[in-house]
Design an enzyme around this catalytic site. Structure first.
Site, PDB file in Angstrom:
ATOM      1  N   LYS A   1     -33.007 -32.801 -52.597  1.00 41.23           N
ATOM      2  CA  LYS A   1     -32.418 -34.138 -52.473  1.00 41.23           C
ATOM      3  C   LYS A   1     -30.966 -34.146 -52.949  1.00 41.23           C
ATOM      4  CE  LYS A   1     -32.119 -37.658 -55.012  1.00 41.23           C
ATOM      5  NZ  LYS A   1     -32.424 -38.500 -56.155  1.00 41.23           N
TER       6      LYS A   1
ATOM      7  N   ASP B   1     -34.609 -40.548 -51.486  1.00 38.56           N
ATOM      8  CA  ASP B   1     -34.850 -40.876 -52.899  1.00 38.56           C
ATOM      9  C   ASP B   1     -36.000 -41.877 -52.958  1.00 38.56           C
ATOM     10  OD1 ASP B   1     -33.854 -43.320 -52.132  1.00 38.56           O
ATOM     11  OD2 ASP B   1     -32.410 -43.481 -53.754  1.00 38.56           O
TER      12      ASP B   1
END
Ligand code: SF4
Length: 206
Positions: free
Chosen positions: A120, A137
């Site tokens: 991420k 997220d």
């Protein structure tokens, strides 16, 4: 979501959030990657409170790479997991300075080799470098599942699904839009469906 509903979703997002951008404050690639590493499981607001002090003391990969651990820990103490993050940002800065000639890699797999940089984080850095990436997220994960855009049980699966659902030219904006919408309207505990402009195309409305 049908193709028509997806088109409608994008149109609404353009109107609702015409300036999709990160809410982290940074000016350089150095400041970008440090801010993104610090933002894991922490609010952008809190990161923005500590980074001005950090960047004033250490203004480059070279300076941060030589920093004393306990000094960095003191500066970023309000941030979650500040001890681990202090070690990671110093180690990351040292590698970029000494092994990569002070230049941040622009490829996902190379970014992911740096300390403190997972899938991420690498994706968020790439988005801010103008690359087509779609970081997932907690907000992107929750909102895209509620909207019926993805069913995946983890962020990696949701990222893959969203990338199949939307053309790459939309990935960066979609990442920001889903975050904006998750923070302001489609909140984790109490989504504000009554005020949501997406309610007529959202299967979870109400
Ligand atoms: S209608 Fe409700 S669940 Fe659906 S996106 Fe809006 S706030 Fe979220």
């Amino acid at each position: 979501m049908t193709p028509g509903e997806k088109r409608k979703l994008l149109k609404i997002f353009v109107k609702l959030y015409p300036h999709p951008r990160s809410e982290l404050n940074f000016k350089t690639h150095y400041q970008l990657i440090v801010s993104v590493i610090l933002s894991a499981q922490c609010t952008d607001k809190k990161v923005n409170q500590v980074t001005p002090v950090l960047f004033k003391k250490y203004s480059s990969f070279a300076e941060l790479g030589k920093a004393r651990l306990n000094t960095v820990e003191k500066i970023i103490r309000p941030i979650n997991y500040y001890k681990t993050k202090s070690k990671n940002i110093i180690a990351m800065a040292k590698i970029v300075d000494q092994e990569l000639k002070g230049k941040l890699p622009k490829k996902h797999e190379e970014l992911q080799k740096l300390p403190g940089v997972g899938r991420k984080t690498a994706n968020v850095v790439l988005v801010e470098m103008g690359k087509d990436a779609l970081p997932v997220d907690t907000h992107v994960f929750r909102v895209s599942r509620r909207l019926g855009l993805a069913k995946g049980r983890n962020p990696d699966q949701v990222e893959d699904e969203l990338k199949q659902e939307f053309k790459s030219e939309h990935w960066r904006n979609l990442h920001h839009w889903l975050i904006f919408h998750g923070r302001r309207v489609c909140k984790a505990q109490r989504p504000l469906c009554g005020e949501c402009r997406l309610s007529d195309i959202c299967p979870s409305a109400g």
